[in-house]
Design a protein around this motif. Sequence first.
Motif, PDB file in Angstrom:
ATOM      1  N   LEU A 155      -2.592   1.615   1.318  1.00  0.00           N
ATOM      2  CA  LEU A 155      -2.274   0.394   0.876  1.00  0.00           C
ATOM      3  C   LEU A 155      -2.897  -0.835   1.425  1.00  0.00           C
ATOM      4  O   LEU A 155      -2.820  -1.987   0.683  1.00  0.00           O
ATOM      5  CB  LEU A 155      -0.773   0.274   0.685  1.00  0.00           C
ATOM      6  CG  LEU A 155      -0.023   0.905  -0.302  1.00  0.00           C
ATOM      7  CD1 LEU A 155       1.483   0.692  -0.581  1.00  0.00           C
ATOM      8  CD2 LEU A 155      -0.842   1.166  -1.711  1.00  0.00           C
ATOM      9  N   GLN A 202      -6.223  -0.747  -0.459  1.00  0.00           N
ATOM     10  CA  GLN A 202      -6.097  -1.361  -1.678  1.00  0.00           C
ATOM     11  C   GLN A 202      -6.019  -2.921  -1.659  1.00  0.00           C
ATOM     12  O   GLN A 202      -6.418  -3.722  -2.515  1.00  0.00           O
ATOM     13  CB  GLN A 202      -4.605  -0.821  -2.402  1.00  0.00           C
ATOM     14  CG  GLN A 202      -4.432  -1.273  -3.560  1.00  0.00           C
ATOM     15  CD  GLN A 202      -5.413  -0.889  -4.741  1.00  0.00           C
ATOM     16  OE1 GLN A 202      -6.375   0.108  -4.556  1.00  0.00           O
ATOM     17  NE2 GLN A 202      -5.442  -1.436  -6.004  1.00  0.00           N
ATOM     18  N   TRP A 212       2.485  -6.723   3.234  1.00  0.00           N
ATOM     19  CA  TRP A 212       2.422  -5.410   3.633  1.00  0.00           C
ATOM     20  C   TRP A 212       3.115  -5.159   4.942  1.00  0.00           C
ATOM     21  O   TRP A 212       3.031  -6.021   5.711  1.00  0.00           O
ATOM     22  CB  TRP A 212       1.154  -4.787   3.622  1.00  0.00           C
ATOM     23  CG  TRP A 212       1.138  -3.289   3.961  1.00  0.00           C
ATOM     24  CD1 TRP A 212       1.294  -2.341   3.020  1.00  0.00           C
ATOM     25  CD2 TRP A 212       0.687  -2.714   5.341  1.00  0.00           C
ATOM     26  NE1 TRP A 212       1.132  -1.038   3.736  1.00  0.00           N
ATOM     27  CE2 TRP A 212       0.746  -1.483   5.220  1.00  0.00           C
ATOM     28  CE3 TRP A 212       0.303  -3.609   6.389  1.00  0.00           C
ATOM     29  CZ2 TRP A 212       0.425  -0.490   6.080  1.00  0.00           C
ATOM     30  CZ3 TRP A 212       0.043  -2.425   7.337  1.00  0.00           C
ATOM     31  CH2 TRP A 212       0.243  -1.101   7.495  1.00  0.00           C
ATOM     32  N   ASN A 272       4.289   2.348   2.279  1.00  0.00           N
ATOM     33  CA  ASN A 272       3.822   2.722   0.994  1.00  0.00           C
ATOM     34  C   ASN A 272       4.301   1.983  -0.208  1.00  0.00           C
ATOM     35  O   ASN A 272       4.336   2.183  -1.214  1.00  0.00           O
ATOM     36  CB  ASN A 272       4.470   4.201   0.764  1.00  0.00           C
ATOM     37  CG  ASN A 272       4.029   5.043   1.883  1.00  0.00           C
ATOM     38  OD1 ASN A 272       2.892   5.600   1.690  1.00  0.00           O
ATOM     39  ND2 ASN A 272       4.812   5.827   2.533  1.00  0.00           N
ATOM     40  N   SER A 273       4.547   0.886   0.158  1.00  0.00           N
ATOM     41  CA  SER A 273       4.909  -0.226  -0.612  1.00  0.00           C
ATOM     42  C   SER A 273       3.957  -1.799  -0.501  1.00  0.00           C
ATOM     43  O   SER A 273       4.056  -2.087   0.838  1.00  0.00           O
ATOM     44  CB  SER A 273       6.388  -0.989  -0.663  1.00  0.00           C
ATOM     45  OG  SER A 273       7.345   0.173  -1.013  1.00  0.00           O
ATOM     46  N   LEU A 274       3.392  -2.170  -1.264  1.00  0.00           N
ATOM     47  CA  LEU A 274       2.409  -3.367  -1.259  1.00  0.00           C
ATOM     48  C   LEU A 274       3.088  -4.279  -2.167  1.00  0.00           C
ATOM     49  O   LEU A 274       3.103  -3.553  -3.449  1.00  0.00           O
ATOM     50  CB  LEU A 274       1.002  -2.907  -1.415  1.00  0.00           C
ATOM     51  CG  LEU A 274       0.116  -4.169  -1.486  1.00  0.00           C
ATOM     52  CD1 LEU A 274       0.015  -4.828  -0.135  1.00  0.00           C
ATOM     53  CD2 LEU A 274      -1.329  -3.495  -2.076  1.00  0.00           C
ATOM     54  N   ARG A 326       3.269   1.019  -5.161  1.00  0.00           N
ATOM     55  CA  ARG A 326       3.739   2.083  -4.483  1.00  0.00           C
ATOM     56  C   ARG A 326       2.542   3.233  -4.327  1.00  0.00           C
ATOM     57  O   ARG A 326       1.878   3.492  -5.263  1.00  0.00           O
ATOM     58  CB  ARG A 326       4.926   2.715  -5.283  1.00  0.00           C
ATOM     59  CG  ARG A 326       6.092   1.816  -5.226  1.00  0.00           C
ATOM     60  CD  ARG A 326       6.968   2.105  -3.672  1.00  0.00           C
ATOM     61  NE  ARG A 326       7.114   3.452  -3.687  1.00  0.00           N
ATOM     62  CZ  ARG A 326       7.633   3.894  -2.356  1.00  0.00           C
ATOM     63  NH1 ARG A 326       7.784   3.225  -1.216  1.00  0.00           N
ATOM     64  NH2 ARG A 326       8.173   5.160  -2.290  1.00  0.00           N
ATOM     65  N   THR A 327       2.436   3.606  -3.150  1.00  0.00           N
ATOM     66  CA  THR A 327       1.009   4.671  -3.098  1.00  0.00           C
ATOM     67  C   THR A 327       1.518   5.527  -4.033  1.00  0.00           C
ATOM     68  O   THR A 327       2.638   6.230  -4.405  1.00  0.00           O
ATOM     69  CB  THR A 327       1.469   5.112  -1.575  1.00  0.00           C
ATOM     70  OG1 THR A 327       1.458   4.390  -0.496  1.00  0.00           O
ATOM     71  CG2 THR A 327       0.190   6.018  -1.088  1.00  0.00           C
ATOM     72  N   PHE A 366      -5.858   3.008  -8.314  1.00  0.00           N
ATOM     73  CA  PHE A 366      -5.984   2.350  -6.809  1.00  0.00           C
ATOM     74  C   PHE A 366      -7.583   2.573  -6.836  1.00  0.00           C
ATOM     75  O   PHE A 366      -8.357   3.181  -7.509  1.00  0.00           O
ATOM     76  CB  PHE A 366      -5.620   3.493  -5.871  1.00  0.00           C
ATOM     77  CG  PHE A 366      -3.970   3.158  -5.722  1.00  0.00           C
ATOM     78  CD1 PHE A 366      -3.482   2.175  -5.160  1.00  0.00           C
ATOM     79  CD2 PHE A 366      -3.197   4.154  -6.696  1.00  0.00           C
ATOM     80  CE1 PHE A 366      -1.900   2.113  -5.256  1.00  0.00           C
ATOM     81  CE2 PHE A 366      -1.613   3.799  -6.875  1.00  0.00           C
ATOM     82  CZ  PHE A 366      -0.971   2.762  -5.960  1.00  0.00           C
ATOM     83  N   ALA A 418      -8.516   3.881  -1.278  1.00  0.00           N
ATOM     84  CA  ALA A 418      -7.101   4.088  -1.109  1.00  0.00           C
ATOM     85  C   ALA A 418      -6.776   5.725  -1.745  1.00  0.00           C
ATOM     86  O   ALA A 418      -5.957   6.394  -1.242  1.00  0.00           O
ATOM     87  CB  ALA A 418      -6.253   3.071  -2.000  1.00  0.00           C
ATOM     88  N   THR A 456      -4.894   9.112   0.400  1.00  0.00           N
ATOM     89  CA  THR A 456      -3.608   9.652  -0.417  1.00  0.00           C
ATOM     90  C   THR A 456      -3.928  10.895  -0.472  1.00  0.00           C
ATOM     91  O   THR A 456      -4.479  11.512  -1.298  1.00  0.00           O
ATOM     92  CB  THR A 456      -3.372   8.675  -1.431  1.00  0.00           C
ATOM     93  OG1 THR A 456      -3.306   7.573  -1.231  1.00  0.00           O
ATOM     94  CG2 THR A 456      -1.794   9.120  -2.103  1.00  0.00           C
TER      95      THR A 456
END
Lengths: 382, 382, 382, 382
Positions: free
Chosen positions: C145, C148, C278, C284-286, C299-300, C305, C309, C313
């Motif tokens: 993230l 991203q 972030w 795992n949250s942006l 969310r990842t 993306f 990114a 993952t």
Amino acid sequence: MQDRKIRMGMVGGGEGAFIGNVHRMAANLDGQIELVCGAFSANPDKSQRSGRALFLQTERCYASYQEMFEKEQALPDEQKMDIVSIVTPNHLHFDVAKMALEHGFHVICDKPATFTLAEAKALKDIIATSGRLYGLTHTYNGYPLVKQAKQMVANGELGKVVKVVAQYSQGWLSASSDTDNKQAAWRLDPKQAGISCCMGDIGVHAANLMEYISGQHITELCSDLTPTVSGRQLDDDGTVIVKFNEGAKGVLTSSQISVGEENGLAINIYGENASLTWRQEEPNSLWLKYNDKPTQMIRTGVGEFCNEALAATRTPAGHPEGYLEAFANLYTRFAEQVRAYPNILKDKAPIPGIEEAIRGMAFIENAVKASDSDIKWHKFTI
Amino acid sequence: MQDRKIRMGMVGGGEGAFIGNVHRMAANLDGQIELVCGAFSANPDKSQRSGRALFLQTERCYASYQEMFEKEQALPDEQKMDIVSIVTPNHLHFDVAKMALEHGFHVICDKPATFTLAEAKALKDIIATSGRLYGLTHTYNGYPLVKQAKQMVANGELGKVVKVVAQYSQGWLSASSDTDNKQAAWRLDPKQAGISCCMGDIGVHAANLMEYISGQHITELCSDLTPTVSGRQLDDDGTVIVKFNEGAKGVLTSSQISVGEENGLAINIYGENASLTWRQEEPNSLWLKYNDKPTQMIRTGVGEFCNEALAATRTPAGHPEGYLEAFANLYTRFAEQVRAYPNILKDKAPIPGIEEAIRGMAFIENAVKASDSDIKWHKFTI
Amino acid sequence: MQDRKIRMGMVGGGEGAFIGNVHRMAANLDGQIELVCGAFSANPDKSQRSGRALFLQTERCYASYQEMFEKEQALPDEQKMDIVSIVTPNHLHFDVAKMALEHGFHVICDKPATFTLAEAKALKDIIATSGRLYGLTHTYNGYPLVKQAKQMVANGELGKVVKVVAQYSQGWLSASSDTDNKQAAWRLDPKQAGISCCMGDIGVHAANLMEYISGQHITELCSDLTPTVSGRQLDDDGTVIVKFNEGAKGVLTSSQISVGEENGLAINIYGENASLTWRQEEPNSLWLKYNDKPTQMIRTGVGEFCNEALAATRTPAGHPEGYLEAFANLYTRFAEQVRAYPNILKDKAPIPGIEEAIRGMAFIENAVKASDSDIKWHKFTI
Amino acid sequence: MQDRKIRMGMVGGGEGAFIGNVHRMAANLDGQIELVCGAFSANPDKSQRSGRALFLQTERCYASYQEMFEKEQALPDEQKMDIVSIVTPNHLHFDVAKMALEHGFHVICDKPATFTLAEAKALKDIIATSGRLYGLTHTYNGYPLVKQAKQMVANGELGKVVKVVAQYSQGWLSASSDTDNKQAAWRLDPKQAGISCCMGDIGVHAANLMEYISGQHITELCSDLTPTVSGRQLDDDGTVIVKFNEGAKGVLTSSQISVGEENGLAINIYGENASLTWRQEEPNSLWLKYNDKPTQMIRTGVGEFCNEALAATRTPAGHPEGYLEAFANLYTRFAEQVRAYPNILKDKAPIPGIEEAIRGMAFIENAVKASDSDIKWHKFTI
């Protein structure tokens, strides 16, 4: 075996597979296990390609698991594999595990252990006869705070447990999703997945966690499983109300049609004096709540923990460890037992094994049977 | 009635009461309603003291609700009260409401509307005959984001609703709590609370919210209610699995023995395309989730909202409004209708009323009846 | 090098070390890299014991890094190591990296790259002369993230960036903590840590992230560093206000005496149209925020993306990946470039290298110099 | 005054005003205060219309505050107002307050108290001469958990405070926002807002909270204020680094161009042993953190609280109270003191008053002056 890595062979997990790669990363992380061979696909070419992509020797990328077990058994001790990791579709688990054990290899298997409860019970005898180790990757009790929660309940920190509520919700099998992919297809196919999709795939994880943390066993259940999306033969959603052997009640809701849910496993354990809440998607916080004093947010690595939780933690507080680390904890703990074999490390709890496998398969069969009935409550039978 | 506040009398809510003060604050907040009289207690001295503490005139602190209705009715129009707020224990709601309506007063009543379903049905006729307005304070649908959620479902933003999951958990009636207080005592006493404690007190709020937001009605249910703490005659915990008229399923868990839970009302509505999550304890966030795009956190006051949500919001984003504001929204909306009476403001949705009252009482009776049965599923009957 | 793992030697990271084990796990995870040798300690016995515990061959557990580079260089191509991982204390980084490069090995080094800015600049020339690859493990830009976020800023999704706010707070060096341990001791010792403790150890990560995501460079700064705990020679807390080359302003606060903070790295990037938030502890949250529409929680794994990114993952949404996975992303991306060497994979961004090393060392030196001055603003000089 | 509500007149807050309505709701909530008159606008017709919409008598909707003070002063005691609520633009605060006090009315005034520091100091003398009560609505210290935080610091629960970090971020004055509205216009106009926009409007709240909770006073500051959006004469963003009289350091960041931030006031107080975190947007949680034990999430209403926090709480835990309740706490506490007047309720802390007003105005002036200087540190002067 003090001075070398544990040697692992893999069955399944070839190109395009999901869980096989997860098992490999889990086995890699702590540097205790080395992948040395595999039968990655029923297609020999694909198995060969898959193994080569993992840097294996050509001659140890086998065309079938049968070939693998026979040839590895014939290798000298300083080369042959020690353990087999099984990551095939469910319906093959039993046959592969049986043959591996009978050829003298320890087995670590993806969940569910078998296709049916009967197979799981049969496997128990095979394991006993073989004298080998058997582990089942119930990933979620590899998390340090799950271990800590179990210990806190056992220590009586909650008082008598009276209620256990668990959810496991995903959205990826909803009506609006593309379910033409390989991952969806086999889970919704009774021939490959068995009698249940949602309860068998994920609900059983929640049931395992309820029993694991509470230290109680399900003895009765009322079940309602639903194939929400029209045309499906298996459940994609369900609720199971349960009674536990020491008097607690519980509710388990599980769903794969809950749009927007990622991998929403969560559990609340309510005691007479305090309660615990844990969510897999934010696994480094464990909430201890009271009626009359502040909630405690227990964070991985901050404060005191039981030995099992400590062993499951690699980095200082604030360096989030997640799913792969939890998974790796199972592999690393299993490797420790293999290393000690034939001795047993009595001060270390084994990872889930055949007993959890049997209870898991029984949960699935009981939930399906009870759902099909007009009667509310059913005994949990094995 | 353009140029003055709505005049309110109150029945119940004397010294030491909890909910009476909540109703008064709710009525005060927007400056639309003025408390002018009350029968705050069956004890005339206490009623007098309570009224005086609220700065009422001595002669309008009545010894009984009967006296209040008669004397107020006899006052000149420019003095007499317009509406009656009923905040007594449940078993008196019906008698008070009936008499108030029959004396020509509009009624706004705390929930549950009556002691039994039969009373609720009888009350419907009385309201019709009286021609007066009747409101029921189902507080939780006074929140702006609950209104927005309802609108989004109605607009089809989720697609077809397939699953509704609601919890309402509290811990204050757990075994370890002090339940010798007045608030606990009457709720656990069948003579004052009726046939249910937990479902009647709080579960019914969750059921109301499930129907309110989803726009669907419960048609069948499977129920398991439990008096967890030994010695109790009424449920303090329960789970109800439901089917809705348009095909969705639902699960409602409600508990008053879940130690550490404060006022844990939460709801998830899953459609085929998207889902919504709302939690009363953090009421200014509404989560709109998808499988394949980012979750939207809708915050009170940020972006576009339906008219009902806008009308329910007083301050800019980031200035948290909560429970009392949600409650005040009911009073203010009710006051608007009273002000327009005998006209009806057709562009404004009325607050919950006798239909919700009947469905609420039916939910309680159906849940208790189904819980007592060995059969899993029961039709929801009114 | 298509058909084998990249072979790694390690300098530092012997028994009792923290970051060495992190590097090893990061290198292990994806199965692309194999540890084949090491000089784990300046103490030859300890180096031998450490290497043996990692299942290395006795003859490749070296007594010194000098010995390692010479002997490995002399090994046949099919055996010798490809890359050196440097995890010693800071003051040795330069000498080890220099010698490794001069012996023909690629280098991946823990941060900070060197002890001084002068060393970092000298290292740049050495790398150029060697023609070898050099990577610096600025862990935090290994998170998907973060990648991203950088891409979203570059795409203009925020509009012109006007403000960047970063915190990096820890509590473990507070007055009440036990700082007699090895980890604390060297960081607070100017001889081992250099001219700064807090800014050098963690503040520099925040500065790197500010520049990495915003795509802007710091050009001026106002700095206030503090040795909060009496007796300390180096800063344990500080604030730096900065100006960026494209006009944005920024604030960086960093602390190691903020009791209760774990590893609290967080960043907010404010553009004219939208902003991003972030937090490393919940990586795992942006959050993408607007003034006039709902906040998006990215969310990842949910939605679309950028390629970087996606490559970072491993598992589906809801299976939390964390710090070790971010770290592993650096190792795996580095291994990909090594595998392609002497070609460059132009479609893949390199991991941080000598340019980031120089800017990082310059940030530390500028922050210390500006803090020592009575003048508010100072040019950022290299 | 035991047996009637406190009678309030309002200056400002006519049609279209924001904060006037907030003050009225705050005054209404607890039923202690009655609005009886007002000079709601400099436009007599608008004042009349505004007052009538609030159900006031025509003759008490005044054409000017001067008229109001004179006519109310002449009314008999059983009718005339007791207190004046001032909610005009900043530049009028001083004149209105002065005249109100000189006519014998108590004053409760929106923040900032005056247009300049000099006015605030002059007002102090006027208050003293008048013998009347003066309150300043620093809303945010009306929250129960802010009061609890202050008490915990005073009790030494954190140990010696070493660091205080506060943010107050909003996005509504960003470049992309519509700032042609009335609320934006006056704040950005030096003639109406004074020498600062962002620090004067919101930063001063954060500064007040830093001093209020920590119990320390700012003694030195380093300031950097920025008019981010081109063409602005006043700051819309800024950072102030501060030193406190007992040795702590602090950082205050405040912004109105941080897109996506709603009303993001937050504070962290770090002591040698523990720390506290509070966020206004989720005001019912207060976080107490340690290095070596679990974080405590203190929730409004759960556990034990100081008397001031208890007095500021109306409902049980889990019934969220927010901004209007915090604001109402100031009005209700002020009304209690007015009721007791000329006695002082010594067991109850007064709401913020002229001392806080002076420190607030001094903060603004010092921050602006220090920002304009090339020197880093400046003494905080009054």
